[in-house]
Structure formats: C-alpha cells, structure tokens
Write an enzyme that holds these catalytic residues in place. Structure first.
Site, PDB file in Angstrom:
ATOM      1  N   ARG A  51       0.813  -1.061   0.088  1.00 58.12           N
ATOM      2  CA  ARG A  51      -0.053  -0.008  -0.198  1.00 58.12           C
ATOM      3  C   ARG A  51       1.041   1.350  -0.021  1.00 58.12           C
ATOM      4  NH1 ARG A  51      -2.843  -0.682   6.079  1.00 58.12           N
ATOM      5  NH2 ARG A  51      -1.197  -0.413   7.199  1.00 58.12           N
ATOM      6  N   LYS A 149       3.078 -18.654   7.456  1.00 65.15           N
ATOM      7  CA  LYS A 149       2.731 -18.671   8.939  1.00 65.15           C
ATOM      8  C   LYS A 149       2.127 -17.622   9.678  1.00 65.15           C
ATOM      9  CE  LYS A 149       6.587 -19.729  11.929  1.00 65.15           C
ATOM     10  NZ  LYS A 149       6.146 -18.418  12.652  1.00 65.15           N
ATOM     11  N   HIS A 179       9.202 -22.849   6.519  1.00 62.48           N
ATOM     12  CA  HIS A 179      10.919 -22.968   5.523  1.00 62.48           C
ATOM     13  C   HIS A 179      12.228 -23.755   6.550  1.00 62.48           C
ATOM     14  CE1 HIS A 179      11.594 -19.946   9.174  1.00 62.48           C
ATOM     15  NE2 HIS A 179      12.676 -20.539   8.839  1.00 62.48           N
ATOM     16  N   GLU A 217      16.869 -19.244  20.042  1.00 64.87           N
ATOM     17  CA  GLU A 217      17.588 -18.406  19.327  1.00 64.87           C
ATOM     18  C   GLU A 217      17.770 -17.206  20.232  1.00 64.87           C
ATOM     19  OE1 GLU A 217      15.059 -16.020  16.457  1.00 64.87           O
ATOM     20  OE2 GLU A 217      12.990 -17.660  17.627  1.00 64.87           O
ATOM     21  N   ASP A 236       3.623 -19.999  17.369  1.00 67.17           N
ATOM     22  CA  ASP A 236       5.076 -19.356  16.490  1.00 67.17           C
ATOM     23  C   ASP A 236       6.191 -20.255  16.201  1.00 67.17           C
ATOM     24  OD1 ASP A 236       6.032 -17.207  15.212  1.00 67.17           O
ATOM     25  OD2 ASP A 236       8.134 -17.099  16.651  1.00 67.17           O
ATOM     26  N   HIS A 241       6.783 -25.293  13.001  1.00 65.09           N
ATOM     27  CA  HIS A 241       8.144 -26.122  12.073  1.00 65.09           C
ATOM     28  C   HIS A 241       8.027 -27.044  13.528  1.00 65.09           C
ATOM     29  CE1 HIS A 241       8.507 -22.349  10.514  1.00 65.09           C
ATOM     30  NE2 HIS A 241       8.711 -21.251  11.308  1.00 65.09           N
ATOM     31  N   LYS A 341      13.112 -17.821  22.418  1.00 64.69           N
ATOM     32  CA  LYS A 341      14.034 -16.735  22.346  1.00 64.69           C
ATOM     33  C   LYS A 341      15.043 -16.394  23.418  1.00 64.69           C
ATOM     34  CE  LYS A 341      10.703 -14.750  19.385  1.00 64.69           C
ATOM     35  NZ  LYS A 341      12.314 -14.721  18.216  1.00 64.69           N
TER      36      LYS A 341
END
Length: 490
Positions: A51, A149, A179, A217, A236, A241, A341
């Site tokens: 946009r 996702k 992925h 991570e 998530d 995954h 995380k």
C-alpha cells in the site's frame, strides 16, 4: 526432491507485502541468488504489491538498498542489474476493492502467464486478498497461492482462513510454507533414513532411547513485540516448525517421494501423538519467559521491558515438552521438543539418542560413557554427526567417544540453496512435497490447543529464565524425570 519439475517459462510471481521485512530480507534475496545461478524461469516477472505510494523505480531502489544492507559485501550488484528490469510494483490496499483494478490491468495484459500469489501479509488479510483476486478474474486452474504462517491462532481461526482461501483455490493450488522443511539437513534426514539400509533397522523403539528437537534463538523479540505478544512460542514455533520436524524423524517410509505420499505419512504421526491435557500439562510441558541477562556479551532487557510488550504479559518465549507417539515403532520413546528466544545459542538440531549396549564387556569405565547418538544440525552450520565409542590408542582397552562428521559445506562443494530459494523454486515448479497440507495443519492445532487451554485457565505465569541461558530449570527437570538430560548438558 524426486523428479525435477520444470517451471513454466512465462510466470508472474506476485508478492503481497512486497515492502515488508520478509519480502526484502528473504524473498527478493532468494530470487536474486536463483537468478545468479540461472535457475529462474526465462520470462519471470516479479510484481511487488503493497500500500506504500511508490512507483516501480522507487521500489527497485528500495529493494536494492535493503538487500545491500542485509547482504553486505555479498550483494551481487551485477546480477541485480539484470534482475531489476524483471521487477515491477503495483500499489494495492488489501482492504480496498477499487485498488485492485491496476493490478488486474497489469496481469491481464499477459493472460497466458502462470500466476503465483505469495501472501507475505498478516493472515487476517488472506481472505480479502483472495476474494478480490477472484472477483477480478485473476484466479484460474493455473494459479497458485503461497500462505505464510501463522495461519490463525487456534483451530477455529485456522479453519476460517483455510475455508476462505479454499473457496477460490483448490487444495493442490495452496502452498502453506514452513521454511524449516526447505533446509538442506531436513532433506538429508529423509535421504539418510530412506536411502540407506544402515539406519532403518535401528530407527525404532528397540534401539532409540529418546529424541530431542531444539530450535533456539539468541535474539529477543526485536521489533516484533506487537506481533509476538499475541502469538508466543507455542504458536510461533511448536505448532508448525517443531511438529513438522518431529514428523520427518518419526514417519514411516512413504511409498514414493510424491507430495501426498510424504504428507500422508506425516499426518499419521500427528494423529498418533498422545494428547496432553489436564493434569498432564504440568508434568509434560514447561513454558518460560526471559528476564534481563546477556546476549553476545552485551546486557539485554527482559521480555516485559521490550518495546510494545504488555508489562503484565503471560506470553511464553520458551516451550519444552515431552511428546509420545502411540505406534508400534515408537511406543515408549519420549520425544522432547524445545524452543525459545534469548537462549545461550542460536541452534536448530535433532538429536537421536540410541540405547546402551545390553551388556558392556569393557568394565565400569565404559559403562559410564554416553551411548551412541546422531546429531542432525540445521543451524548455524549444517551437518550430521554420529557419536560412537572407539578404543583409545595404547596397551589398555580404554574406550573414548569419537565423532564421525558429515559437514555438507565441506563434502558438497557446490552452492546449496537456502530454504526460501528451494521453496520458491518448488512453488514455481508446482511441487507440493515440502508444503503443509490442510489436514496436517489441523491435526497439529488439535494437539497443541489443549495445552494452550490448560496454560490459560491455570492463570500461572511462565517460569522465568535469564537471557543467555538454556531456559528454566524446569526444562532440565522435565528430562530428569526419565533419567535423561538435554544434549548440551551431557
């Protein structure tokens, strides 16, 4: 995988969310590398859609600027100069029906082209985009749609999105992307399992003690606080995954490498997962939330101090759980899944721990050594390690651990496609093998929903853990109840 399909020579790749982080950080760099290797269709046209009030020249300049930031010295300026003329930009507000008119003009100018619509937007926009594409006559039997996702926040919302998209695209036209399934080591896991007679007799409950799947991570939520606080680690990472990786590890050999043969076997595993609900949730799951600590040698704040995070948030940034698969092959073998995380390392790996020999002839010193294990590493480096025991040189029979290491970068000198490169190629070629089917996705939601419901109704906060560590102490205790330990603790 399998027989190589050919992409149509004339193809339009339409990327909704074309100015977003995913498009500029992952999709366009992947296309640039594929172009460099001469793997793209001869007459590919890439159309960025967003946009922002840009023209094509401004979009190309923005893309080059962002990619040069991400890729640094690896940015191939010469290759970009020859790819850029294939890239156009069309301004569309996804919720404004009138703004699709120009897109329709651009696409209908060459109606014979195949079309791939990549929806790199918030999932709440998927229905509106597909409705407008269909209303403008842009969807045909030769069209495909790629869905990023998360597809919903629970089973009901996932079904609603799939129903909306499925109203215009058939299941064979829908590419739900994960992925992790495009990563080279995941492909090699299938090759190791189903291309070699060596492992199949051992890949079962009689030989395998436990399986550990970790995706961790070092980063925190970064600039994604608004998004992440509504999602959390279970939605998530685990629902998609980690469960997909579990399926690849545990599934039965498919009859062939065709898409539905592979996905049928993955679905059987998802349906065989033993439900976790009620009192079992406290015993078999751990959720955590990082507190202030250190990452990369630098102090970092806790989750509740991050930008755009509710200071009373109960959102989990860490999940560990113990899963069981009720099949003859895997009955009694625990599968431990873990993601988080702000952890000690960025790593994605699958560890298969084998059982000890039934009787050691080498005495107590050998009995204390760890049994064999296979480590399939997906990041940061891609390799497979086999941990064995061998005799230490000398005149005494002393056993010591040794590692057999298959490093893909050293073994295969040719450049390897990264996950998004591989998956984009498969979309353009019409190969669904590495994409998630609707019934797989719904089976995964059915398994995780009771866990999330139990967390919510308990009212308990996630367990704290210090940034830069491997998560809450309760995560180690989860394995300790079975007399086991996480791979890095051994």
């Amino acid at each position: 995988m399998g027989t190589r399909l050919q992409a149509a020579p004339e193809l339009d790749l339409v990327i909704f969310g074309g100015t977003g982080d995913l498009a500029l950080r992952k999709l366009l760099p992947a296309l640039l590398r594929l172009h460099q290797d001469e793997l793209l269709p001869a007459r590919l046209r890439v159309i960025g859609v967003a946009r922002e009030d840009l023209d094509t020249d401004a979009y190309r300049a923005l893309s080059a600027e962002r990619m040069s930031q991400y890729l640094g010295a690896a940015f191939p300026a010469e290759a970009w100069a020859s790819l850029a003329p294939k890239i156009d930009y069309v301004r569309v507000d996804a919720l404004d029906a009138s703004s699709y008119a120009h897109l329709a003009e651009v696409l209908n100018a060459e109606p014979a082209r195949e079309r791939v619509f990549y929806l790199s937007t918030a999932p709440r926009l998927f229905a509106a985009i597909c409705d407008q594409l269909a209303a403008r006559g842009l969807v045909s039997e030769r069209s495909r749609v790629v869905l990023e996702k998360p597809l919903g926040h629970d089973l009901a919302s996932s079904r609603a999105i799939n129903d909306a998209v499925g109203g215009h695209f058939g299941e064979q036209q829908i590419y739900r992307i994960d992925h992790y399934l495009g990563k080279e080591p995941v492909q090699n896991l299938m090759a190791l399992r189903f291309g070699n007679a060596l492992f199949e007799p051992l890949w079962r409950r009689e030989s395998v003690r436990d399986v550990q799947i970790t995706v961790s991570e070092e980063l925190g939520v970064e600039s994604r606080g608004d998004f992440y606080d509504q999602v959390g680690a279970m939605r998530d990472m685990v629902q998609n995954h980690l469960l997909q990786l579990l399926c690849i590890v545990a599934m039965e050999p498919p009859a062939s490498i065709t898409p539905d043969a592979v996905r049928d076997e993955k679905l059987k595993i998802l349906r065989a997962l033993r439900p976790i609900s009620g009192v079992d949730v406290n015993q078999k799951t751990v959720r955590g939330q990082y507190r202030a600590g250190a990452a990369g040698g630098q102090p970092v704040c806790g989750y509740l101090e991050e930008d755009h995070i509710n200071p009373d948030s109960h959102t989990e940034t860490f999940v560990a759980l113990r899963a069981e698969i009720d099949t003859w092959r895997w009955a009694g073998v625990p599968f431990f899944l873990r993601t988080g995380k702000r952890m000690a390392q960025r790593v994605a790996e699958i560890v298969v721990n084998f059982r000890s020999v039934p009787h050691s002839i080498f005495g107590q010193s050998a009995e204390s050594l760890n049994p064999n294990r296979m480590v399939i590493r997906m990041q940061p480096d891609e390799k497979v390690e086999l941990h064995l025991l061998a005799k230490q040189p000398g005149d005494v029979m002393n056993l010591q651990p040794v590692h057999l290491n298959l490093d893909f970068a050293e073994t295969f000198r040719s450049r390897r496609l990264d996950a998004y490169e591989r998956l984009l190629m498969d979309v353009m070629r019409g190969n669904l093998t590495l994409f998630v089917r609707r019934d797989e996705q719904e089976a995964a939601w059915r398994w995780v929903e009771p866990i999330m419901d139990a967390w919510r109704t308990s009212g308990e906060r996630p367990k704290p853990y210090t940034a830069g560590t491997w998560g809450p102490a309760a995560s180690s205790a989860l394995l300790g109840r079975d007399g086991l330990a996480w791979h890095e603790e051994i």
